[in-house]
Design a protein around this motif. Structure first.
Motif, mmCIF file in Angstrom:
data_model
loop_
_atom_site.group_PDB
_atom_site.id
_atom_site.type_symbol
_atom_site.label_atom_id
_atom_site.label_comp_id
_atom_site.label_asym_id
_atom_site.label_seq_id
_atom_site.Cartn_x
_atom_site.Cartn_y
_atom_site.Cartn_z
ATOM 1 N N PHE A 63 -0.857 28.784 56.519
ATOM 2 C CA PHE A 63 -0.902 29.629 55.153
ATOM 3 C C PHE A 63 -1.740 31.108 55.362
ATOM 4 O O PHE A 63 -3.125 31.629 56.249
ATOM 5 N N ALA A 64 -1.034 32.474 54.829
ATOM 6 C CA ALA A 64 -1.712 33.962 55.540
ATOM 7 C C ALA A 64 -2.889 34.303 54.501
ATOM 8 O O ALA A 64 -2.471 34.442 53.347
ATOM 9 N N PHE A 65 -3.667 35.031 55.086
ATOM 10 C CA PHE A 65 -4.907 36.065 53.350
ATOM 11 C C PHE A 65 -5.332 36.954 54.667
ATOM 12 O O PHE A 65 -5.639 37.003 55.508
ATOM 13 N N GLN A 66 -5.572 38.012 53.612
ATOM 14 C CA GLN A 66 -5.274 39.572 53.754
ATOM 15 C C GLN A 66 -6.802 40.208 53.105
ATOM 16 O O GLN A 66 -6.661 39.518 51.906
ATOM 17 N N LYS A 67 -7.579 40.717 53.313
ATOM 18 C CA LYS A 67 -8.077 41.106 53.482
ATOM 19 C C LYS A 67 -8.139 43.297 53.383
ATOM 20 O O LYS A 67 -8.623 42.844 54.727
ATOM 21 N N TYR A 73 -5.264 33.872 59.446
ATOM 22 C CA TYR A 73 -4.568 32.533 58.945
ATOM 23 C C TYR A 73 -5.256 31.327 59.235
ATOM 24 O O TYR A 73 -6.261 30.808 59.575
ATOM 25 N N MET A 74 -4.998 30.419 58.471
ATOM 26 C CA MET A 74 -5.407 28.758 58.072
ATOM 27 C C MET A 74 -4.361 28.335 57.817
ATOM 28 O O MET A 74 -3.465 27.613 57.297
ATOM 29 N N THR A 75 -4.634 27.043 58.550
ATOM 30 C CA THR A 75 -3.590 26.087 58.708
ATOM 31 C C THR A 75 -4.362 24.531 57.216
ATOM 32 O O THR A 75 -5.481 25.102 56.686
ATOM 33 N N MET A 76 -2.675 24.109 56.629
ATOM 34 C CA MET A 76 -3.532 23.622 55.664
ATOM 35 C C MET A 76 -4.226 21.946 55.666
ATOM 36 O O MET A 76 -5.101 21.782 55.150
ATOM 37 N N THR A 77 -4.096 22.131 57.284
ATOM 38 C CA THR A 77 -5.219 21.067 57.373
ATOM 39 C C THR A 77 -6.810 21.391 57.734
ATOM 40 O O THR A 77 -7.380 21.178 56.546
ATOM 41 N N GLU A 78 -7.330 22.796 57.445
ATOM 42 C CA GLU A 78 -8.030 23.633 56.990
ATOM 43 C C GLU A 78 -8.579 23.547 56.492
ATOM 44 O O GLU A 78 -9.915 23.602 55.697
#
Length: 145
Positions: A63-67, A73-78
């Motif tokens: 998953f990507a998160f933006q500021k 990027y963070m994986t589902m596991t994280e």
């Protein structure tokens, strides 16, 4: 320090096997080092949960998160290591876990009651046939047991 600021599904699709929580911009955000990062749907866009096992199936999704111009990027596991993420995810998906299971349970109980009533009715009819000395009806009813 990472925590989930907001997790709301854009919409939810449920079939016999999976609950799919579809995510969209402005519905999912995380707090990383006191900065809010908004989810952006450039890679993974859904969380897929097995309805039977209640476990997340797409653990390898990123998953990507933006500021601003920064993208993390963070994986589902994280994400699954975050307690608040798991709590919110469970709250969202819980109605979809229980719905089918409860219906199946009620249906199963109703079928058991109907079967028992049918057996009792046949036994009453057998008693009636015996009282009336109706051998043919008696033999037919005994075959039904």
């Amino acid at each position: 320090m990472i925590s989930v600021k907001m997790l709301k599904p854009y919409y939810i699709k449920a079939d016999d096997q999976f609950v799919r929580i579809i995510l969209a911009y402005q519905y999912f955000s995380v707090l990383i080092n006191k900065k809010v990062y908004q989810f952006i749907p450039i890679e993974a866009k859904e969380i897929r949960i097995n309805r039977r096992t209640r476990k997340v199936e797409n653990v390898g999704s990123r998953f990507a998160f933006q500021k601003g111009k920064e993208i993390i990027y963070m994986t589902m596991t994280e994400l699954m290591t975050l307690p608040d993420f798991l709590e919110q995810l469970d709250t969202i998906a819980k109605p979809y876990y229980e719905a089918k299971h409860e219906v199946d349970e009620v249906e199963s109980e109703a079928n058991a009651v109907i079967d028992e009533l049918e057996k009792r009715n046949i036994k009453r009819l057998i008693d009636k046939a015996l009282d009336e000395r109706d051998e043919d009806t008696f033999r037919e009813l005994v075959k039904l047991l």
